[in-house]
Structures are given as C-alpha cells and as structure tokens.
Design a protein around this motif. Structure first.
Motif, PDB file in Angstrom:
ATOM      1  N   TYR A 160       0.840  -1.207   0.000  1.00 57.61           N
ATOM      2  CA  TYR A 160       0.000   0.000   0.000  1.00 57.61           C
ATOM      3  C   TYR A 160       0.877   1.261   0.000  1.00 57.61           C
ATOM      4  O   TYR A 160       0.641   2.197  -0.763  1.00 57.61           O
ATOM      5  CB  TYR A 160      -0.912   0.005   1.220  1.00 57.61           C
ATOM      6  N   ILE A 161       1.907   1.273   0.846  1.00 58.16           N
ATOM      7  CA  ILE A 161       2.769   2.452   0.963  1.00 58.16           C
ATOM      8  C   ILE A 161       3.497   2.744  -0.340  1.00 58.16           C
ATOM      9  O   ILE A 161       3.647   3.906  -0.739  1.00 58.16           O
ATOM     10  CB  ILE A 161       3.783   2.255   2.113  1.00 58.16           C
ATOM     11  N   ASP A 162       3.957   1.706  -1.024  1.00 58.75           N
ATOM     12  CA  ASP A 162       4.736   1.881  -2.247  1.00 58.75           C
ATOM     13  C   ASP A 162       3.869   1.879  -3.496  1.00 58.75           C
ATOM     14  O   ASP A 162       4.351   1.570  -4.594  1.00 58.75           O
ATOM     15  CB  ASP A 162       5.792   0.777  -2.352  1.00 58.75           C
ATOM     16  N   SER A 163       2.604   2.232  -3.351  1.00 55.87           N
ATOM     17  CA  SER A 163       1.689   2.280  -4.489  1.00 55.87           C
ATOM     18  C   SER A 163       1.372   3.729  -4.850  1.00 55.87           C
ATOM     19  O   SER A 163       1.809   4.669  -4.181  1.00 55.87           O
ATOM     20  CB  SER A 163       0.395   1.538  -4.155  1.00 55.87           C
ATOM     21  N   ASN A 164       0.578   3.893  -5.911  1.00 60.19           N
ATOM     22  CA  ASN A 164       0.138   5.225  -6.321  1.00 60.19           C
ATOM     23  C   ASN A 164      -1.064   5.713  -5.522  1.00 60.19           C
ATOM     24  O   ASN A 164      -1.639   6.760  -5.853  1.00 60.19           O
ATOM     25  CB  ASN A 164      -0.214   5.222  -7.814  1.00 60.19           C
ATOM     26  N   LEU A 165      -1.443   4.978  -4.491  1.00 62.24           N
ATOM     27  CA  LEU A 165      -2.583   5.379  -3.670  1.00 62.24           C
ATOM     28  C   LEU A 165      -2.245   6.507  -2.711  1.00 62.24           C
ATOM     29  O   LEU A 165      -3.131   7.179  -2.205  1.00 62.24           O
ATOM     30  CB  LEU A 165      -3.119   4.172  -2.883  1.00 62.24           C
ATOM     31  N   ILE A 166      -0.961   6.682  -2.435  1.00 62.21           N
ATOM     32  CA  ILE A 166      -0.584   7.793  -1.551  1.00 62.21           C
ATOM     33  C   ILE A 166      -0.213   8.994  -2.414  1.00 62.21           C
ATOM     34  O   ILE A 166       0.365   8.842  -3.489  1.00 62.21           O
ATOM     35  CB  ILE A 166       0.574   7.409  -0.601  1.00 62.21           C
ATOM     36  N   PRO A 167      -0.565  10.210  -1.981  1.00 61.90           N
ATOM     37  CA  PRO A 167      -0.337  11.404  -2.803  1.00 61.90           C
ATOM     38  C   PRO A 167       1.130  11.777  -2.896  1.00 61.90           C
ATOM     39  O   PRO A 167       1.934  11.459  -2.017  1.00 61.90           O
ATOM     40  CB  PRO A 167      -1.135  12.492  -2.072  1.00 61.90           C
ATOM     41  N   ARG A 168       1.466  12.466  -3.963  1.00 60.36           N
ATOM     42  CA  ARG A 168       2.820  12.971  -4.168  1.00 60.36           C
ATOM     43  C   ARG A 168       2.947  14.333  -3.495  1.00 60.36           C
ATOM     44  O   ARG A 168       2.016  15.124  -3.474  1.00 60.36           O
ATOM     45  CB  ARG A 168       3.121  13.088  -5.666  1.00 60.36           C
ATOM     46  N   TYR A 169       4.113  14.597  -2.948  1.00 63.18           N
ATOM     47  CA  TYR A 169       4.365  15.851  -2.233  1.00 63.18           C
ATOM     48  C   TYR A 169       5.619  16.495  -2.785  1.00 63.18           C
ATOM     49  O   TYR A 169       6.676  15.866  -2.866  1.00 63.18           O
ATOM     50  CB  TYR A 169       4.530  15.572  -0.736  1.00 63.18           C
ATOM     51  N   GLU A 170       5.503  17.755  -3.204  1.00 64.02           N
ATOM     52  CA  GLU A 170       6.631  18.494  -3.748  1.00 64.02           C
ATOM     53  C   GLU A 170       7.034  19.582  -2.758  1.00 64.02           C
ATOM     54  O   GLU A 170       6.372  20.623  -2.663  1.00 64.02           O
ATOM     55  CB  GLU A 170       6.260  19.093  -5.102  1.00 64.02           C
ATOM     56  N   PRO A 171       8.097  19.369  -1.990  1.00 67.83           N
ATOM     57  CA  PRO A 171       8.494  20.316  -0.931  1.00 67.83           C
ATOM     58  C   PRO A 171       8.728  21.727  -1.433  1.00 67.83           C
ATOM     59  O   PRO A 171       8.302  22.696  -0.795  1.00 67.83           O
ATOM     60  CB  PRO A 171       9.786  19.707  -0.380  1.00 67.83           C
ATOM     61  N   MET A 172       9.412  21.875  -2.571  1.00 67.51           N
ATOM     62  CA  MET A 172       9.730  23.216  -3.040  1.00 67.51           C
ATOM     63  C   MET A 172       8.472  23.966  -3.448  1.00 67.51           C
ATOM     64  O   MET A 172       8.298  25.158  -3.127  1.00 67.51           O
ATOM     65  CB  MET A 172      10.709  23.147  -4.217  1.00 67.51           C
ATOM     66  N   ALA A 173       7.558  23.283  -4.143  1.00 63.87           N
ATOM     67  CA  ALA A 173       6.310  23.937  -4.534  1.00 63.87           C
ATOM     68  C   ALA A 173       5.483  24.297  -3.312  1.00 63.87           C
ATOM     69  O   ALA A 173       4.879  25.371  -3.240  1.00 63.87           O
ATOM     70  CB  ALA A 173       5.517  23.020  -5.468  1.00 63.87           C
TER      71      ALA A 173
END
Length: 356
Positions: free
Chosen positions: A291-304
C-alpha cells in the motif's frame, strides 16, 4: 507567466480575468474535423484541433502558475465572451506564440497541491479557533457529558469503562478523528490510570466500527478485497502518508496534533504493522508495504509547497534586486540578468518550465 499573454482585461463581472494568447500551428494549417466541417453544421460544432490543443496547453500553464484551476470551457470557432470596460488593460506586443500540433495532443491535467499533505495547512474546524482548540472544545464537551452521566458510579473501574464507552460514541457522533481521541483520552487520569492504552484504543475502534458496519455492507466481499479495504482504511484513519518527490522517500505523520512528517523507514513500517495487528487488522508487513509503495498515496513536492506558502509580496520591495546589488561587478546588465536567472530557477523548482 506573461510571456505568452498578448492581452488581458477584467471580465464583465468585475472579478474574473480574460487572457488572450497567440498560438501557431506546426504546419501552418487549421484542420477541422471533416465530419463536422460542412454547411449543415453550426460553427460551434466544428472541431478545430489546434485551437483546442492551444487552449488545453495554456490552461495547464496558467493554472499551474496561478496555483488554481482556471475555467475549462473549451473554445470553438463560434466561442465568444462578454466584454467589459477595463481602464488599464494589459497589452504585450512581444508576446510569444506557443506552438501546437494540427492533430489532437495529450496535455497533462492540472492538479493543485493537495493541502492535506502540506506542512503548512492546518484548517480551522470552528470559525475563529485553531484546529487544536476546536477539537479540544468538542472533545471536552463529550467528556463532560459522559462524566456527568456516571457520577453516581462509585467503582472506579466501572466508572472508567462506562465513561470511556459513552465518550467514544460521542466523539464518533461529533466527527472527531478516532486515533486523535484515543490519544487524548490517555492523558485523562481517571481513565488512563484504570484501563490500559490498548483497551482505550479497542473501545474507540469498536465504537467507530459499529457505524461503519451499519453503512457499508461487507457480507459478500471477498476476504482478499476485504483485507485490502481494511488496511487502507486503517492507514488513512491513523496516518497521513505522502511521497516526497524530491527525496523519493515516503513520509508519514500520525493523525494527531503535535506530529510532523517523518521518513517512513523500516522501523516505522514494522511499528505500523504491529499496531494494525493489535487493532484487529489481519495484515502483514508486505501488505502495508504494498500500500505504501503504491500510487494510492499522494505525491508531495516540498519546493512547490514552500513557495506556495511564502508571505505575500507587498508589490514594492525589489528583494531580488537587493540581493543582486550586493555583488560587486562591472557588468552593467548584471542586475537584469540576475532577475532572469532567479525567475528561471524558481520556475524550474515549480516544474513550470516543462509546461512552457
């Protein structure tokens, strides 16, 4: 942002903005869908692929740069809009035309930063109160009601159990997070000194599960699917997960106030698996990792995320120029060049050069 803008003016409602941008077609033609391009069809039904390609590309560019999704009414050859009197319209005679194909193109869809995974977003649940104060207020309302209902109980253990069960049901009705409530209860001496932390979590789990079973029938769900649903529900209830695209490492934050995001290392995964098993979720390390290594968790862009939450510019101070002027140089174009370099670097941080 304005390199592609030929003109811009206020909309007729006084709140919107109309932007006019030029575009060019690779082969210089404007082919249309032949099935619609005849005298029997209204111009509004004629499909012009370059026009739609240009709109979608510019829609993505401006939505990304403004941080919000713009109106997505796709144009036709008969599209029009109301105009208004703008005393100071924007006009750029040197606007750059974007190049599009004469065939349908695949343009990425704009997706704003997910505020629930931001380091800076803690929305208010009660107007005028922070998320911590509003939750604590509702929690103590539930606690006071449960305590008053069982004041006549002299046995400390029976009192703690009765208050705990009513409190858990009240918190569920008030919409408070299960994991957060169980954690706060552990600091209430008359309960935590009598019953264990596992018992507190078990009572809250049972209270919240009763409502779930009422509204979500799972009788005919396959065991494998049921386990996947339970695992995902448990993880979302107790943790907030995200994938840090800068480091490539998943991060987690416990769904209780006072916790920040931390790297999701193997020790944290093992702890999650053990707690899930104690909570009655028959899952294993590989299930959680899947589950953790799937596309079900959102992406986070620190700089943005950082750039989106900087203090608003006052429109006056030239901070970039101040930094540039600190460098002693004989180059007369240094300050102007530094401005352009800084703009390009920030655009690259925000992944906006790719869109242009």
């Amino acid at each position: 942002m304005y390199l592609c803008s030929k003109a811009a003016k206020l909309g007729d409602d006084g709140h919107s903005l109309q932007i006019v941008c030029p575009f060019a077609v690779e082969n210089g033609q404007l082919p249309m869908d032949n099935s619609a391009a005849n005298d029997n069809h209204h111009p509004s039904s004629i499909v012009c692929h370059p026009l739609i390609n240009a709109f979608r590309k510019l829609h993505y560019i401006y939505s990304s740069q403004l941080g919000t999704k713009m109106a997505d009414r796709e144009p036709t050859l008969a599209t029009s809009c109301k105009t208004s009197y703008d005393p100071q319209p924007y006009y750029n005679p040197e606007a750059l035309a974007i190049t599009v194909s004469s065939e349908p193109e695949d343009t990425p869809e704009f997706k704003g930063i997910q505020k629930d995974i931001s380091d800076y977003n803690y929305p208010e649940e009660i107007p005028g109160m922070s998320v911590h104060d509003s939750r604590m207020r509702r929690f103590h309302d539930c606690l006071d009601a449960a305590t008053e209902a069982h004041l006549d109980e002299e046995d400390e253990y029976l009192f703690a159990v009765a208050v705990l069960e009513q409190l858990a049901d009240g918190c569920r009705q008030m919409g408070l997070p299960q994991a957060w409530c169980a954690r706060v209860v552990s600091y209430y001496p008359r309960i935590s000194e009598v019953v264990s932390r596992d018992t507190i979590e078990s009572v809250f789990k049972s209270a919240y599960l009763k409502e779930t079973l009422k509204t979500i029938p799972l009788k005919f769900t396959r065991p494998s699917a049921l386990l996947a649903y339970k695992t995902e529900a448990y993880m979302k209830e107790h943790y907030t997960l995200r994938l840090n695209v800068m480091t490539g490492v998943p991060e987690y934050r416990m769904n209780a106030l006072g916790y920040g995001f931390q790297p999701l290392d193997q020790a944290a995964r093992n702890t999650m698996a053990i707690k899930a098993l104690k909570a009655g979720v028959d899952t294993w390390d590989k299930d959680l990792s899947r589950y953790i290594d799937s596309n079900l968790i959102p992406r986070y862009e620190p700089m943005a995320d950082y750039m989106e939450h900087l203090p608003k510019w006052n429109g006056k101070n030239d901070y970039v120029g101040e930094v540039a002027r600190r460098v002693k140089t004989q180059n007369p174009y240094w300050e102007e060049d530094f401005h352009k370099w800084m703009l390009s670097m920030v655009a690259q941080w925000l992944d906006r050069l790719k869109a242009c």
